[in-house]
Design a protein around this motif. Sequence first.
Motif, PDB file in Angstrom:
ATOM      1  N   ALA A 194      -7.260 -16.012   7.443  1.00 20.44           N
ATOM      2  CA  ALA A 194      -7.875 -14.713   7.139  1.00 20.44           C
ATOM      3  C   ALA A 194      -9.268 -14.916   6.547  1.00 20.44           C
ATOM      4  O   ALA A 194     -10.221 -14.231   6.920  1.00 20.44           O
ATOM      5  CB  ALA A 194      -6.984 -13.938   6.172  1.00 20.44           C
ATOM      6  N   GLN A 207       0.826  -1.201   0.000  1.00 20.57           N
ATOM      7  CA  GLN A 207       0.000   0.000   0.000  1.00 20.57           C
ATOM      8  C   GLN A 207       0.870   1.264   0.000  1.00 20.57           C
ATOM      9  O   GLN A 207       0.589   2.228  -0.702  1.00 20.57           O
ATOM     10  CB  GLN A 207      -0.916   0.000   1.208  1.00 20.57           C
ATOM     11  CG  GLN A 207      -1.847   1.175   1.186  1.00 20.57           C
ATOM     12  CD  GLN A 207      -2.249   1.545   2.594  1.00 20.57           C
ATOM     13  OE1 GLN A 207      -1.877   0.911   3.546  1.00 20.57           O
ATOM     14  NE2 GLN A 207      -3.005   2.600   2.698  1.00 20.57           N
ATOM     15  N   ASN A 251      -5.824  -3.380  -0.296  1.00 19.49           N
ATOM     16  CA  ASN A 251      -6.936  -2.905  -1.133  1.00 19.49           C
ATOM     17  C   ASN A 251      -7.553  -1.601  -0.638  1.00 19.49           C
ATOM     18  O   ASN A 251      -8.483  -1.091  -1.237  1.00 19.49           O
ATOM     19  CB  ASN A 251      -8.059  -3.943  -1.180  1.00 19.49           C
ATOM     20  CG  ASN A 251      -7.607  -5.207  -1.855  1.00 19.49           C
ATOM     21  OD1 ASN A 251      -6.489  -5.272  -2.353  1.00 19.49           O
ATOM     22  ND2 ASN A 251      -8.461  -6.211  -1.872  1.00 19.49           N
ATOM     23  N   LEU A 285     -10.648  -6.520   7.810  1.00 21.82           N
ATOM     24  CA  LEU A 285      -9.584  -5.780   7.112  1.00 21.82           C
ATOM     25  C   LEU A 285      -8.184  -6.145   7.588  1.00 21.82           C
ATOM     26  O   LEU A 285      -7.204  -5.619   7.087  1.00 21.82           O
ATOM     27  CB  LEU A 285      -9.777  -4.269   7.300  1.00 21.82           C
ATOM     28  CG  LEU A 285     -11.002  -3.667   6.638  1.00 21.82           C
ATOM     29  CD1 LEU A 285     -11.064  -2.180   6.918  1.00 21.82           C
ATOM     30  CD2 LEU A 285     -10.983  -3.916   5.138  1.00 21.82           C
ATOM     31  N   GLU A 286      -8.127  -7.036   8.554  1.00 19.31           N
ATOM     32  CA  GLU A 286      -6.833  -7.269   9.177  1.00 19.31           C
ATOM     33  C   GLU A 286      -5.836  -8.022   8.300  1.00 19.31           C
ATOM     34  O   GLU A 286      -4.641  -7.872   8.440  1.00 19.31           O
ATOM     35  CB  GLU A 286      -7.014  -8.012  10.500  1.00 19.31           C
ATOM     36  CG  GLU A 286      -6.272  -7.325  11.610  1.00 19.31           C
ATOM     37  CD  GLU A 286      -6.841  -7.692  12.944  1.00 19.31           C
ATOM     38  OE1 GLU A 286      -6.780  -8.892  13.283  1.00 19.31           O
ATOM     39  OE2 GLU A 286      -7.347  -6.798  13.639  1.00 19.31           O
ATOM     40  N   PHE A 287      -6.334  -8.807   7.360  1.00 24.63           N
ATOM     41  CA  PHE A 287      -5.437  -9.591   6.494  1.00 24.63           C
ATOM     42  C   PHE A 287      -4.619  -8.635   5.631  1.00 24.63           C
ATOM     43  O   PHE A 287      -5.147  -7.953   4.764  1.00 24.63           O
ATOM     44  CB  PHE A 287      -6.273 -10.521   5.610  1.00 24.63           C
ATOM     45  CG  PHE A 287      -5.451 -11.331   4.643  1.00 24.63           C
ATOM     46  CD1 PHE A 287      -4.395 -12.110   5.093  1.00 24.63           C
ATOM     47  CD2 PHE A 287      -5.747 -11.335   3.293  1.00 24.63           C
ATOM     48  CE1 PHE A 287      -3.648 -12.868   4.206  1.00 24.63           C
ATOM     49  CE2 PHE A 287      -5.011 -12.095   2.388  1.00 24.63           C
ATOM     50  CZ  PHE A 287      -3.960 -12.854   2.855  1.00 24.63           C
ATOM     51  N   SER A 288      -3.290  -8.580   5.889  1.00 25.04           N
ATOM     52  CA  SER A 288      -2.505  -7.569   5.194  1.00 25.04           C
ATOM     53  C   SER A 288      -1.786  -8.144   3.980  1.00 25.04           C
ATOM     54  O   SER A 288      -1.125  -7.439   3.252  1.00 25.04           O
ATOM     55  CB  SER A 288      -1.506  -6.936   6.156  1.00 25.04           C
ATOM     56  OG  SER A 288      -0.747  -7.956   6.762  1.00 25.04           O
ATOM     57  N   SER A 298      -4.443  -3.161   4.980  1.00 23.16           N
ATOM     58  CA  SER A 298      -4.911  -3.902   3.810  1.00 23.16           C
ATOM     59  C   SER A 298      -4.405  -3.291   2.500  1.00 23.16           C
ATOM     60  O   SER A 298      -4.454  -2.076   2.322  1.00 23.16           O
ATOM     61  CB  SER A 298      -6.437  -3.904   3.805  1.00 23.16           C
ATOM     62  OG  SER A 298      -6.893  -4.295   2.532  1.00 23.16           O
ATOM     63  N   GLN A 322      -1.506 -10.344   0.239  1.00 24.00           N
ATOM     64  CA  GLN A 322      -2.177 -10.263  -1.050  1.00 24.00           C
ATOM     65  C   GLN A 322      -2.916 -11.582  -1.237  1.00 24.00           C
ATOM     66  O   GLN A 322      -2.301 -12.643  -1.139  1.00 24.00           O
ATOM     67  CB  GLN A 322      -1.119 -10.059  -2.138  1.00 24.00           C
ATOM     68  CG  GLN A 322      -1.675  -9.862  -3.520  1.00 24.00           C
ATOM     69  CD  GLN A 322      -2.139  -8.426  -3.724  1.00 24.00           C
ATOM     70  OE1 GLN A 322      -1.467  -7.496  -3.352  1.00 24.00           O
ATOM     71  NE2 GLN A 322      -3.300  -8.261  -4.312  1.00 24.00           N
TER      72      GLN A 322
END
Length: 388
Positions: free
Chosen positions: A168, A1, A375, A150-153, A373, A155
């Motif tokens: 996740a 990000q 995204n 949203l915690e899954f950072s 995240s 890809q």
Amino acid sequence: QQFWLRGQRPEEPVRFDPETGMWNVYGYPETVRVLGEPGTFSSDTLRVLPDSVMRGNKAMREGNLVQMDEPDHKKLRRLVSEAFTPKVVADLEPRIAALTHELLDAAAQRGHLELVADLAYPLPVIVIAELLGVPSSDRDLFKQWVDKMLEFSGQFSLVKQSAEQDRALEIVFEQRRQLTEYLAAHATERVQRPREDLLTKLVQAEVDGERLTTNEVVNFATVLLIAGHITTTMLLGNTVLCLDAHPEQMARVRADRRRLAGAIEESLRFLSPFAAVGRATTVETALGGVRIPADKLLMVWIAAANRDERQFARPDEYDASRDPNPHVAFGRGIHFCLGAPLARLEGRVALGILLDRFPDLRVDPAGPEFIPSPNMTGVRKLPLLLAS
Ligand code: HEM
């Protein structure tokens, strides 16, 4: 990000990523084409996900407007558009202003302001909860569910199964299940005791002479509740961040509040909250010089398209007076964000009041914290100093 924050964009407009098994779309014209050709690039992405990933969660598809194709999408969209007429949105202005003052009063009394917790999160979630008709006092519950989602950072990958990704997905499905259960209880109650709210309108609505199923109502309400607040939270935080980083532009906006709308549009382009949207090809097609087979997943990076120098002069510069500003932060075409007028209104009203009340407002040098995240482009913490 952080990659997008630096404002870089890959040279190739479309690139296959063997790590994820998906095609990434980065270019502006390519993005506009994908979003404008829903027959070729379907929004029903769950269709192409392997069952190992979905694990029986296909029930999430029904009524999920963002992931529906024509003709079903058109019918549901027409119905819910009636609940989002320009008049309905405009009538919310005094309520948004009153809520902003209330939330800022509480922070001002304490003498410090953390923009996300004190204003940017609660404001849009209260507005959308009140529209839907669920108690806004439950907002800590929504936050818990959404934060966990949203915690899954990492890809997301179609080709590489990993324990982290499995965990996740488990968490996301579990949060969705709890949110679904919560909304289903409210929707069922509305069937027995109708009220003046959007949930009642949805349970009473008829499409082609048929009522929506509870599952459809609940999935649509889930989309609204999630899409209706985290993105606007990011928009508010990002605009303060951008203006703070450009004091001369902040001064111009302060001197002439009509410039605020342009600043908001430019922050949507510069730090697009919803960084990527998904699509699935229905047929083999060529895009940006690359052949993509049928039934493949695309990640359309609208945040990157919004930095394409073929469309925007000096794309990595924040310019609140950029005009025209044809960014795609709200998408394009048939799925163009239903809540865009509401998000823009919330931004204009809340940020206008924030600037009025705190003439010396600055971002605390301790600095913002970004959502992990890939995204999502936005802050989850933005401490502010109120006096110089
Ligand atoms: C669709 C972004 C605020 C409800 C979309 C899409 C984007 C987007 C990019 C298109 C998705 C796609 O093509 O696959 C944003 C941003 C917002 C925002 C950046 C704030 C800054 C809101 C709000 C609401 C909302 C406040 C509700 C009150 C929706 C809905 C859709 C949608 C229902 C699906 C429309 C359809 O599929 O026909 N949004 N959104 N959004 N948004 Fe928003």
